[in-house]
Write a protein that holds these residues in place. Sequence first.
Motif, mmCIF file in Angstrom:
data_model
loop_
_atom_site.group_PDB
_atom_site.id
_atom_site.type_symbol
_atom_site.label_atom_id
_atom_site.label_comp_id
_atom_site.label_asym_id
_atom_site.label_seq_id
_atom_site.Cartn_x
_atom_site.Cartn_y
_atom_site.Cartn_z
ATOM 1 N N ILE A 14 -9.350 -12.873 -2.018
ATOM 2 C CA ILE A 14 -8.677 -12.311 -3.188
ATOM 3 C C ILE A 14 -7.714 -13.294 -3.840
ATOM 4 N N GLY A 15 -7.446 -14.425 -3.179
ATOM 5 C CA GLY A 15 -6.549 -15.392 -3.793
ATOM 6 C C GLY A 15 -6.135 -16.499 -2.857
ATOM 7 N N THR A 16 -5.126 -17.230 -3.300
ATOM 8 C CA THR A 16 -4.564 -18.326 -2.518
ATOM 9 C C THR A 16 -3.050 -18.168 -2.488
ATOM 10 N N CYS A 17 -2.504 -18.093 -1.281
ATOM 11 C CA CYS A 17 -1.064 -17.854 -1.109
ATOM 12 C C CYS A 17 -0.654 -16.606 -1.889
ATOM 13 N N GLU A 18 0.350 -16.730 -2.786
ATOM 14 C CA GLU A 18 0.835 -15.534 -3.479
ATOM 15 C C GLU A 18 0.042 -15.206 -4.745
ATOM 16 N N SER A 19 -0.843 -16.092 -5.169
ATOM 17 C CA SER A 19 -1.617 -15.856 -6.391
ATOM 18 C C SER A 19 -2.960 -15.207 -6.064
ATOM 19 N N LEU A 20 -3.084 -13.935 -6.402
ATOM 20 C CA LEU A 20 -4.325 -13.202 -6.143
ATOM 21 C C LEU A 20 -5.225 -13.344 -7.376
ATOM 22 N N TYR A 21 -5.866 -14.510 -7.457
ATOM 23 C CA TYR A 21 -6.650 -14.883 -8.632
ATOM 24 C C TYR A 21 -7.878 -14.008 -8.864
ATOM 25 N N TYR A 22 -8.361 -13.336 -7.813
ATOM 26 C CA TYR A 22 -9.657 -12.682 -7.900
ATOM 27 C C TYR A 22 -9.593 -11.157 -7.971
ATOM 28 N N VAL A 23 -8.406 -10.613 -8.124
ATOM 29 C CA VAL A 23 -8.317 -9.152 -8.176
ATOM 30 C C VAL A 23 -7.127 -8.729 -9.038
ATOM 31 N N THR A 24 -7.329 -7.672 -9.799
ATOM 32 C CA THR A 24 -6.250 -7.122 -10.619
ATOM 33 C C THR A 24 -5.522 -6.040 -9.826
ATOM 34 N N TYR A 25 -4.304 -5.741 -10.239
ATOM 35 C CA TYR A 25 -3.551 -4.688 -9.553
ATOM 36 C C TYR A 25 -4.267 -3.336 -9.649
ATOM 37 N N PRO A 26 -4.735 -2.917 -10.838
ATOM 38 C CA PRO A 26 -5.408 -1.612 -10.927
ATOM 39 C C PRO A 26 -6.637 -1.512 -10.030
ATOM 40 N N LYS A 27 -7.441 -2.579 -9.991
ATOM 41 C CA LYS A 27 -8.663 -2.539 -9.184
ATOM 42 C C LYS A 27 -8.325 -2.539 -7.691
ATOM 43 N N PHE A 28 -7.293 -3.294 -7.320
ATOM 44 C CA PHE A 28 -6.868 -3.346 -5.922
ATOM 45 C C PHE A 28 -6.327 -1.986 -5.481
ATOM 46 N N LYS A 29 -5.498 -1.382 -6.326
ATOM 47 C CA LYS A 29 -4.904 -0.084 -5.984
ATOM 48 C C LYS A 29 -5.970 1.005 -5.892
ATOM 49 N N GLU A 30 -6.933 0.969 -6.794
ATOM 50 C CA GLU A 30 -8.006 1.964 -6.763
ATOM 51 C C GLU A 30 -8.787 1.869 -5.449
ATOM 52 N N ALA A 31 -9.113 0.642 -5.045
ATOM 53 C CA ALA A 31 -9.850 0.453 -3.791
ATOM 54 C C ALA A 31 -9.007 0.887 -2.593
ATOM 55 N N PHE A 32 -7.709 0.592 -2.644
ATOM 56 C CA PHE A 32 -6.816 0.974 -1.548
ATOM 57 C C PHE A 32 -6.703 2.497 -1.447
ATOM 58 N N ASP A 33 -6.527 3.153 -2.589
ATOM 59 C CA ASP A 33 -6.397 4.610 -2.601
ATOM 60 C C ASP A 33 -7.667 5.299 -2.104
ATOM 61 N N GLN A 34 -8.805 4.649 -2.306
ATOM 62 C CA GLN A 34 -10.078 5.205 -1.849
ATOM 63 C C GLN A 34 -10.376 4.819 -0.398
ATOM 64 N N LYS A 35 -9.386 4.163 0.243
ATOM 65 C CA LYS A 35 -9.498 3.748 1.651
ATOM 66 C C LYS A 35 -10.673 2.800 1.883
ATOM 67 N N LEU A 36 -10.890 1.916 0.911
ATOM 68 C CA LEU A 36 -11.972 0.937 1.018
ATOM 69 C C LEU A 36 -11.470 -0.411 1.531
ATOM 70 N N LEU A 37 -10.140 -0.552 1.665
ATOM 71 C CA LEU A 37 -9.557 -1.817 2.089
ATOM 72 C C LEU A 37 -8.967 -1.719 3.488
ATOM 73 N N THR A 38 -9.221 -2.743 4.280
ATOM 74 C CA THR A 38 -8.600 -2.872 5.598
ATOM 75 C C THR A 38 -8.132 -4.313 5.755
ATOM 76 N N PRO A 39 -7.156 -4.546 6.627
ATOM 77 C CA PRO A 39 -6.600 -5.896 6.768
ATOM 78 C C PRO A 39 -7.619 -6.906 7.286
ATOM 79 N N SER A 40 -7.469 -8.124 6.811
ATOM 80 C CA SER A 40 -8.259 -9.242 7.308
ATOM 81 C C SER A 40 -7.368 -10.057 8.238
ATOM 82 N N GLU A 41 -7.931 -10.614 9.272
ATOM 83 C CA GLU A 41 -7.150 -11.382 10.239
ATOM 84 C C GLU A 41 -6.433 -12.541 9.549
ATOM 85 N N PHE A 42 -5.172 -12.727 9.879
ATOM 86 C CA PHE A 42 -4.325 -13.806 9.366
ATOM 87 C C PHE A 42 -3.899 -13.615 7.906
ATOM 88 N N SER A 43 -4.259 -12.497 7.278
ATOM 89 C CA SER A 43 -3.824 -12.223 5.909
ATOM 90 C C SER A 43 -2.903 -11.011 5.897
#
Length: 213
Positions: A14-43
């Motif tokens: 989804i990005g590099t360091c603090e810059s999430l170049y590949y995802v917008t806030y609305p799209k990220f929040k929608e996926a999170f609210d739908q429980k489609l996101l889980t943590p990745s190791e080391f992120s």
Amino acid sequence: MGEYVKYKGAEVKIGTCESLYYVTYPKFKEAFDQKLLTPSEFSVHPARCLEVDSGFLFRFPFPDEDKLAFGEIGKHGFNRGLPIKIVPGGDKDLIGLKDKPTDQEFTIHLIQQKFVRRESDGTPVMAAVFSEPESRKVFRIEEGSDILKIAGQIMEHHIVHESDRKLSMQYSQIATRMLAGYGLKPDMSLRNSLNNTKRRVKRSKQISKGRGL
């Protein structure tokens, strides 16, 4: 260091360091609210990315990328920016947008959004983040009064006097989304311009269809 998240069980960058170049806030929040996101190791945990003052910068939600899959940016670059012509006309706030203040015409690029508490009053805003290509200066705008001035520049130079109707419509949509991050709606002059642009684009499509193009 790359930032990753698991989307539907598959790891997605989804990005590099603090810059999430590949995802917008609305799209990220929608996926999170739908429980489609889980943590990745080391992120970082996905929930942390959505918090105000998390420090993360999200890709600006460009309208032509709305239908792309999560983490996809299509043919566009990871650091995509929308050029905005600025003609200060003596306005000190607009003059100050440039690294070396000037009253001459210059260009800034709208590149990202950052969810922050406005320093002046603590109000959470989705602040627009810009770059000034010549100096590579990157800055965000927190105050509604300042972002309205930039919206006015978009209206003047990229909507009202733009002959390319498709491009004019794109700027109209982006201006509306930019203002929405502050809980603002276009003022009457900007709203009229946006509505006129939509009507012009609609007529253009009807004409093109009639020609069989």
